[in-house]
Design a protein around this motif. Structure first.
Motif, PDB file in Angstrom:
ATOM      1  N   TYR A 126       1.056  -0.922   0.630  1.00  0.00           N
ATOM      2  CA  TYR A 126      -0.299  -0.015   0.102  1.00  0.00           C
ATOM      3  C   TYR A 126       1.344   1.160  -0.159  1.00  0.00           C
ATOM      4  N   HIS A 127       0.687   1.847  -0.672  1.00  0.00           N
ATOM      5  CA  HIS A 127       1.504   3.642  -0.919  1.00  0.00           C
ATOM      6  C   HIS A 127       0.766   4.290  -1.354  1.00  0.00           C
ATOM      7  N   VAL A 128       1.160   5.384  -0.732  1.00  0.00           N
ATOM      8  CA  VAL A 128       0.204   6.002  -0.803  1.00  0.00           C
ATOM      9  C   VAL A 128       1.011   7.894  -0.357  1.00  0.00           C
ATOM     10  N   ASP A 129       0.473   9.022  -1.564  1.00  0.00           N
ATOM     11  CA  ASP A 129       1.441   9.984  -1.034  1.00  0.00           C
ATOM     12  C   ASP A 129       0.068  11.484  -0.700  1.00  0.00           C
ATOM     13  N   ILE A 130       0.385  11.451   0.731  1.00  0.00           N
ATOM     14  CA  ILE A 130      -0.248  12.597   1.763  1.00  0.00           C
ATOM     15  C   ILE A 130       0.626  14.114   0.519  1.00  0.00           C
ATOM     16  N   LYS A 131      -0.550  15.075   0.824  1.00  0.00           N
ATOM     17  CA  LYS A 131       0.125  16.495   1.009  1.00  0.00           C
ATOM     18  C   LYS A 131      -1.321  17.675   1.746  1.00  0.00           C
ATOM     19  N   VAL A 132      -0.099  18.176   2.198  1.00  0.00           N
ATOM     20  CA  VAL A 132      -0.581  18.621   3.558  1.00  0.00           C
ATOM     21  C   VAL A 132      -1.576  20.004   3.218  1.00  0.00           C
ATOM     22  N   ARG A 133      -2.680  20.939   2.524  1.00  0.00           N
ATOM     23  CA  ARG A 133      -2.382  22.227   1.825  1.00  0.00           C
ATOM     24  C   ARG A 133      -2.636  23.509   2.943  1.00  0.00           C
ATOM     25  N   GLY A 134      -2.146  24.899   2.939  1.00  0.00           N
ATOM     26  CA  GLY A 134      -2.746  25.585   4.291  1.00  0.00           C
ATOM     27  C   GLY A 134      -2.153  26.811   4.943  1.00  0.00           C
ATOM     28  N   SER A 135      -2.400  27.745   5.010  1.00  0.00           N
ATOM     29  CA  SER A 135      -1.667  28.570   6.137  1.00  0.00           C
ATOM     30  C   SER A 135      -2.469  27.715   6.942  1.00  0.00           C
ATOM     31  N   VAL A 136      -1.444  28.661   8.277  1.00  0.00           N
ATOM     32  CA  VAL A 136      -1.868  28.192   9.679  1.00  0.00           C
ATOM     33  C   VAL A 136      -3.895  28.999   9.903  1.00  0.00           C
ATOM     34  N   TYR A 137      -3.520  30.062   9.224  1.00  0.00           N
ATOM     35  CA  TYR A 137      -5.260  30.759   9.417  1.00  0.00           C
ATOM     36  C   TYR A 137      -6.235  30.292   9.079  1.00  0.00           C
ATOM     37  N   ASP A 138      -5.633  29.546   7.542  1.00  0.00           N
ATOM     38  CA  ASP A 138      -6.973  28.304   7.515  1.00  0.00           C
ATOM     39  C   ASP A 138      -6.836  26.767   7.724  1.00  0.00           C
ATOM     40  N   CYS A 139      -5.821  26.704   8.172  1.00  0.00           N
ATOM     41  CA  CYS A 139      -5.439  24.931   9.275  1.00  0.00           C
ATOM     42  C   CYS A 139      -6.105  25.156  10.762  1.00  0.00           C
ATOM     43  N   GLU A 140      -5.746  26.235  10.621  1.00  0.00           N
ATOM     44  CA  GLU A 140      -6.545  26.350  12.145  1.00  0.00           C
ATOM     45  C   GLU A 140      -8.589  27.131  12.510  1.00  0.00           C
ATOM     46  N   ARG A 141      -8.963  26.813  10.928  1.00  0.00           N
ATOM     47  CA  ARG A 141     -10.235  27.025  10.572  1.00  0.00           C
ATOM     48  C   ARG A 141     -10.950  25.808  10.281  1.00  0.00           C
ATOM     49  N   GLY A 142     -10.008  25.908  10.504  1.00  0.00           N
ATOM     50  CA  GLY A 142     -10.830  24.143   9.132  1.00  0.00           C
ATOM     51  C   GLY A 142     -11.049  24.026   7.313  1.00  0.00           C
TER      52      GLY A 142
ATOM     53  N   LEU B 148      -6.480  21.580  10.896  1.00  0.00           N
ATOM     54  CA  LEU B 148      -5.101  21.178  11.545  1.00  0.00           C
ATOM     55  C   LEU B 148      -4.843  22.293  12.830  1.00  0.00           C
ATOM     56  N   GLN B 149      -4.912  22.140  13.986  1.00  0.00           N
ATOM     57  CA  GLN B 149      -3.605  23.469  14.515  1.00  0.00           C
ATOM     58  C   GLN B 149      -2.782  23.013  14.953  1.00  0.00           C
ATOM     59  N   ARG B 150      -1.861  24.900  15.131  1.00  0.00           N
ATOM     60  CA  ARG B 150      -1.000  25.159  14.936  1.00  0.00           C
ATOM     61  C   ARG B 150       0.074  23.863  15.616  1.00  0.00           C
ATOM     62  N   ARG B 151      -0.985  23.794  17.271  1.00  0.00           N
ATOM     63  CA  ARG B 151       0.243  23.076  18.407  1.00  0.00           C
ATOM     64  C   ARG B 151      -0.403  21.627  18.054  1.00  0.00           C
ATOM     65  N   SER B 152      -0.665  21.281  17.716  1.00  0.00           N
ATOM     66  CA  SER B 152      -1.387  19.887  17.740  1.00  0.00           C
ATOM     67  C   SER B 152      -2.333  19.672  16.787  1.00  0.00           C
ATOM     68  N   GLY B 153      -1.708  18.793  16.328  1.00  0.00           N
ATOM     69  CA  GLY B 153      -2.640  17.698  14.668  1.00  0.00           C
ATOM     70  C   GLY B 153      -2.148  16.940  14.118  1.00  0.00           C
TER      71      GLY B 153
ATOM     72  N   PHE C 107       5.131  25.553   8.903  1.00  0.00           N
ATOM     73  CA  PHE C 107       5.059  25.755   9.504  1.00  0.00           C
ATOM     74  C   PHE C 107       5.182  24.495  10.549  1.00  0.00           C
ATOM     75  N   ILE C 108       4.638  23.518   9.888  1.00  0.00           N
ATOM     76  CA  ILE C 108       4.789  22.142  10.916  1.00  0.00           C
ATOM     77  C   ILE C 108       5.473  21.637  11.279  1.00  0.00           C
ATOM     78  N   LYS C 109       6.605  21.694  10.091  1.00  0.00           N
ATOM     79  CA  LYS C 109       7.923  21.143  10.858  1.00  0.00           C
ATOM     80  C   LYS C 109       8.448  21.718  11.545  1.00  0.00           C
ATOM     81  N   GLU C 110       8.239  22.934  12.660  1.00  0.00           N
ATOM     82  CA  GLU C 110       8.214  23.844  12.986  1.00  0.00           C
ATOM     83  C   GLU C 110       7.849  22.846  15.061  1.00  0.00           C
ATOM     84  N   TYR C 111       7.133  22.130  14.390  1.00  0.00           N
ATOM     85  CA  TYR C 111       6.315  21.632  15.777  1.00  0.00           C
ATOM     86  C   TYR C 111       5.950  20.436  16.432  1.00  0.00           C
ATOM     87  N   ASN C 112       7.732  20.178  15.462  1.00  0.00           N
ATOM     88  CA  ASN C 112       7.783  18.889  16.235  1.00  0.00           C
ATOM     89  C   ASN C 112       6.885  17.063  16.210  1.00  0.00           C
ATOM     90  N   GLY C 113       7.117  17.340  13.869  1.00  0.00           N
ATOM     91  CA  GLY C 113       5.819  16.213  13.502  1.00  0.00           C
ATOM     92  C   GLY C 113       6.800  15.230  14.406  1.00  0.00           C
TER      93      GLY C 113
END
Length: 367
Positions: free
Chosen positions: A185-201, A279-284, A308-314
């Protein structure tokens, strides 16, 4: 006996270095044995003899072409990539050809004439000889190659008599499949969105991939569920997916059960699911559900459009849901992060059924 198939990757090197690295890594993570110029090392043999030997011992020849013709053998005036192609064809090795779309190549990444003329003539030969797949980005290339390999393996008229594979010696009697199993099973996951967009769903998470499922029964049926609290944008699969139930959330489907059927005991499928996520900035986090026992799972997670996800210890994790509804999380050790593309690559083997292979981040930073 379980077989591992050797895949020879033929391409120019300098202009496709990252693409080769990505592709060969994904081949390895998907249970294949990658072969190519990177693996020859220092040998006493003539270089061309080493290449010939590697091609002869491979089950599939993957040809990747972009805007360069590559190093030319001065003895014959033919590029090594074209020579490799000619030799694979002569030896009747199954060939899969992937050509980069012309409009996705920069002008500076093309050869000058007369070398470019050699490249164009080579491309015309390949297009006349085989069905060609066009690609744009390295992530597209990996998915397309894995999809084509799975299709070839399922084509019994073509592949079974030509692909011998490598088998680990085992004196025990071959173990038969006793339940539905995902071979890979091979899957490519791509996350798109600014902090503002992510925290507002309004984050957009796309899951694009392929899988090969086998069943001890005559017909294979794959069932799974997509769940996204902020809504599902699209679900597209080949073969066609049958929606069995669907809930509503904020006027868009939040939970969808679906099913894919095969007329045989093997089912290869590929598809895409796109969801909105909070996807909240502090956790998600993002997660991939594994409904059946899976021998090999590889996942790439592209956060280049949500850095910004990289800065929060993924951190990756494997959560196994047990019958008592309790959850155990096992850290995934084989994780790589590529700073230049902001992409994580992780892989696991022998994943229990009804598991979630996920990636989450958490920070004590309250900003």
């Amino acid at each position: 006996m379980e077989r591992k198939y050797q895949i020879f990757v033929s391409s120019t090197y300098n202009d496709l270095k990252e693409e080769r690295k990505n592709l060969q890594n994904n081949l390895f993570l998907s249970g294949y044995i990658p072969a190519g110029m990177e693996y020859f090392g220092a040998r006493n043999q003539n270089v061309w003899e080493v290449i010939q030997n590697s091609i002869e011992n491979s089950d599939i020849f993957v040809l990747v072409i972009a805007g360069r013709y590559g190093t030319i053998d001065q003895n014959c005036g033919i590029g090594y990539t074209e020579k490799e192609y000619n030799y694979a064809k002569e030896k009747n090795i199954p060939i899969l050809a992937f050509i980069r779309s012309r409009d996705s190549i920069k002008a500076t990444d093309y050869d000058d004439n007369p070398v470019r003329a050699k490249l164009e003539n080579f491309i015309k030969r390949v297009e006349n000889d085989y069905h060609v797949t066009f690609w744009n980005e390295s992530t597209d290339l990996s998915t397309q190659v894995l999809t084509a390999i799975a299709n070839l393996r399922n084509d019994r008229n073509n592949a079974e008599s030509l692909m011998k594979g490598w088998v680990r010696w085992n004196p025990q009697i071959e173990v038969q499949v006793s339940e539905q199993t995902m071979l890979y099973y091979h899957v490519d996951i791509k996350v798109r969105g600014s902090v503002y967009d992510c925290e507002r769903g309004r984050a957009v998470v796309s899951y694009t991939g392929s899988a090969l499922v086998i069943s001890p029964k005559d017909k294979c049926v794959y069932k799974d569920r997509v769940k996204a609290e902020r809504g599902i944008q699209t679900i597209k699969f080949y073969p066609c997916v049958e929606i069995t139930s669907q809930d509503e959330f904020d006027r868009s489907p939040g939970t969808t059960d679906y099913m894919i059927k095969s007329d045989t005991n093997k089912l290869f499928f590929n598809g895409e699911v796109v969801v909105n996520a909070l996807l909240q900035r502090r956790s998600g986090g993002v997660a991939l559900h594994i409904p059946y026992f899976a021998k090999y799972v590889s996942v790439t997670i592209d956060i280049s459009e949500a850095k910004f996800i990289k800065e929060y210890n993924g951190l990756p994790y494997l959560s196994i849901t047990k019958a008592d509804s309790k959850t155990e999380r096992t850290p995934v050790k084989n994780l790589q992060f590529y700073e230049n593309t902001f992409t994580y690559i992780l892989s696991v083997e022998n994943v229990p059924s009804d598991s979630n292979l996920g990636f989450e981040w958490k920070s004590e930073n309250n900003k």
